[in-house]
Design a protein around this motif. Structure first.
Motif, PDB file in Angstrom:
ATOM      1  N   SER A 413       0.817  -1.211   0.000  1.00 39.57           N
ATOM      2  CA  SER A 413       0.000   0.000   0.000  1.00 39.57           C
ATOM      3  C   SER A 413       0.851   1.262   0.000  1.00 39.57           C
ATOM      4  CB  SER A 413      -0.938   0.007   1.208  1.00 39.57           C
ATOM      5  OG  SER A 413      -0.196   0.040   2.420  1.00 39.57           O
ATOM      6  N   ARG A 416      -0.824   4.444   1.316  1.00 43.80           N
ATOM      7  CA  ARG A 416      -2.101   4.880   0.766  1.00 43.80           C
ATOM      8  C   ARG A 416      -3.248   4.194   1.493  1.00 43.80           C
ATOM      9  NH1 ARG A 416       1.059   3.721  -3.655  1.00 43.80           N
ATOM     10  NH2 ARG A 416       0.018   1.712  -3.904  1.00 43.80           N
ATOM     11  N   PRO A 417      -4.479   4.756   1.426  1.00 48.80           N
ATOM     12  CA  PRO A 417      -5.642   4.049   1.987  1.00 48.80           C
ATOM     13  C   PRO A 417      -5.738   2.653   1.397  1.00 48.80           C
ATOM     14  CG  PRO A 417      -6.227   6.288   1.394  1.00 48.80           C
ATOM     15  CD  PRO A 417      -4.831   6.076   0.883  1.00 48.80           C
ATOM     16  N   CYS A 418      -5.957   1.673   2.244  1.00 51.59           N
ATOM     17  CA  CYS A 418      -5.845   0.268   1.850  1.00 51.59           C
ATOM     18  C   CYS A 418      -7.162  -0.453   2.102  1.00 51.59           C
ATOM     19  CB  CYS A 418      -4.703  -0.383   2.635  1.00 51.59           C
ATOM     20  SG  CYS A 418      -4.569  -2.169   2.448  1.00 51.59           S
ATOM     21  N   GLY A 482      -7.215   6.936  -5.585  1.00 51.85           N
ATOM     22  CA  GLY A 482      -5.849   6.566  -5.239  1.00 51.85           C
ATOM     23  C   GLY A 482      -5.734   5.486  -4.192  1.00 51.85           C
ATOM     24  N   ALA A 483      -6.873   4.966  -3.730  1.00 52.61           N
ATOM     25  CA  ALA A 483      -6.826   3.913  -2.711  1.00 52.61           C
ATOM     26  C   ALA A 483      -6.302   2.618  -3.312  1.00 52.61           C
ATOM     27  CB  ALA A 483      -8.205   3.693  -2.109  1.00 52.61           C
ATOM     28  N   SER A 484      -5.638   1.820  -2.496  1.00 52.35           N
ATOM     29  CA  SER A 484      -5.144   0.506  -2.909  1.00 52.35           C
ATOM     30  C   SER A 484      -6.181  -0.548  -2.563  1.00 52.35           C
ATOM     31  CB  SER A 484      -3.821   0.192  -2.208  1.00 52.35           C
ATOM     32  OG  SER A 484      -2.841   1.167  -2.521  1.00 52.35           O
TER      33      SER A 484
END
Length: 530
Positions: A413, A416-418, A482-484
């Motif tokens: 991640s 990043r938000p996961c 942009g989140a994973s």
């Protein structure tokens, strides 16, 4: 201290295998404690209907102190130790209540041994909680004697009412059943110890006022709890029909209200004719007390104790059977009923132990009876512990595997938000989600990644299980830019999911989590991460 240490050592030996406790309930408290550190309340993290939304916040608040000091991974070991401490507090606290609240004049060491016998050798449900959790309920049972003592002390003067309100409200926040336990305790207490003068009536009025103020304060603090889908119904008493239901519970051979795991499933504990055994304990305490009335001025104290807790059990069964619909479901009643049952059994044992101070046949008979019960209870406790060790070994979670999951997702991640999509099934009418790979149960706690199709603490995002038990297009489209998003499932499950989600790209990572490969999801507009 030696007695308590010996009990704690035996309990810890049961749950020693693995880095986390077996079962699913122990996931909740550390996870909610971590959520409380990052947000205002659990209401800010979860939505209505999630188990974490209206879970009693008291234990997570207390445990957040530990979560503030150590890492999420270390909290699993801390919680294992704290669970053992709480379970040992139960017999220690109830022995203290027998001495200080009910004025049973036996050495505390003897009362403690009898309480250990009552908790682990005769009632026995606490042992099973090592496998199933019910952590907040166990903490409520451990704190209950102290709460009752504080309420008694603070009811002596009007100036003590604020302390009573704060104490009872805090107890309710630890577990909502404290409200029912305290209300039925004081109702039963004032039946057995009927007020005789103005001071006692005034103390009763102050107790009642403190209880009403506590419920009002709790309602202001957490009104959402009253909208919990698990809340029971209210209604008019059904006395006529209820009498038959009550009799059915007390005289049944195997009933789940009085002994939780009484159904015929391999590995379950059994306690046949528990209702008749409790009636026998109350009768024994009264008969033994009556026989000692000329010799001891406290001969009837165990009988009064048995009467108070016996009435609590009776009212609890009335709640559970719908005889007195009071907004609590049978499942919650049957868990809190283990504590008044401990009180009934401890009262009967204490009544017999009071005969040890006399000479002749009475003392010999009391000693022989207690020795026999202690030997039998020790054997029963040992036979209960052995299967729990087997469960802990079978569901052992390796600490290295948990650490590898944490580090792998942190690497992927990159801060990043996961979000995760896992293989799982729902239980309890969709209330809880159980992961196919057990270490994933702790993914939200250890990695900060949200499981989109649900975890044991939350049901997942809206639409999170609409497609093959996984998120649909809308659920994925609503995630932050942009989140994973990682799909961690078997190859067969990935292929089936890919076919119904053609708009999304699936890029396989060289890394794995347990037996499952990892795929990174990205839509056609956003190129796959390198």
């Amino acid at each position: 201290m030696l007695i308590i240490a010996a009990a704690a050592t035996a309990l810890y030996a049961v749950v020693a295998p693995g880095s986390a406790l077996p079962g699913h309930d122990p996931i909740i408290v550390p996870t909610l404690a971590q959520a409380l550190l990052a947000h205002g309340t659990t209401l800010d993290v979860y939505r209505l209907g999630d188990p974490g939304f209206t879970y009693p916040p008291g234990y997570p608040i207390l445990f957040s102190l530990a979560a503030l000091i150590v890492s999420p991974f270390t909290t699993l070991g801390v919680f294992k130790i704290s669970t053992v401490v709480v379970l040992v507090m139960i017999p220690a606290g109830w022995a203290w209540m027998a001495a200080r609240v009910f004025r049973i004049r036996l050495p505390y060491t003897m009362l403690l041994v009898l309480a250990m016998l009552a908790v682990f050798g005769l009632e026995r449900t606490v042992t099973y909680s090592l496998q199933h959790g019910k952590n907040s309920q166990m903490l409520a049972g451990a704190l209950f004697p102290a709460i009752i003592a504080i309420l008694f002390a603070s009811s002596r003067r009007f100036v003590g009412m604020p302390l009573a309100v704060i104490t009872l409200t805090a107890g309710i926040l630890v577990h909502y059943s404290i409200l029912y336990m305290a209300a039925t305790f004081f109702f039963a207490w004032h039946i057995v110890h009927f007020p005789r003068d103005r001071n006692e009536w005034m103390a009763l009025a102050r107790l009642g006022g403190s209880g009403l103020l506590s419920v009002g304060l709790f309602a202001l603090m957490l009104p959402e709890a009253f909208n919990d889908p698990r809340v029971g119904s209210f209604g008019l008493p059904a006395i006529g029909e209820g009498a038959a239901r009550l009799a059915g519970v007390f005289f049944a051979r195997h009933d789940e209200l009085l002994f939780i795991f009484n159904w015929d499933v391999a590995g379950n504990l059994k306690s046949p004719y528990r209702g008749l055994a409790l009636i026998g304990c109350v009768v024994a305490a009264i008969v033994v007390g009556h026989s000692s009335r000329h010799r001891r001025d406290d001969a009837y104290q165990p009988a009064r104790m048995a009467g108070v807790f016996g009435i609590m059990v009776l009212i609890g069964i009335a709640f559970a059977t719908g005889t007195l619909p009071a907004g609590i479901t049978p499942d919650f009643v049957r868990w809190y009923l283990i504590f008044p049952q401990i009180g009934v059994v401890l009262a009967a044992l204490s009544a017999v132990a009071l005969h040890l101070d006399q000479s002749g046949k009475g003392a010999k008979a009391a000693f022989g009876l207690l020795t026999g019960i202690l030997a039998a209870g020790t054997m029963v406790a040992a036979t209960d512990f052995v299967p729990r060790v087997g469960v802990a070994l079978a569901h052992r979670i390796d600490g290295a595997e948990l650490a590898r999951m944490r580090d792998t997702l942190a690497t992927l991640s990159g801060g990043r938000p996961c979000y995760l999509i896992t293989e799982s099934v729902t239980i309890a009418d969709g209330l809880h989600t159980v992961q196919s790979h057990r270490p994933f149960e702790y993914a939200e706690l250890l990695t900060g990644c949200r499981i989109l199709n649900g975890s044991f603490v939350q049901r997942g995002v809206r639409g999170g299980r609409n497609v093959l038990g996984k998120p649909d297009q809308t659920a994925l489209a609503n995630l932050p830019v942009g989140a994973s998003v990682y799909l961690v499932v078997s190859e067969e499950a990935e292929l089936a999911y890919r076919q119904v989600m053609p708009e999304w790209r699936f890029q396989r990572s060289p890394l794995t989590l347990g037996p499952y490969p990892i795929w990174t999801l990205s839509d056609p507009v956003t190129p796959p991460p390198t």
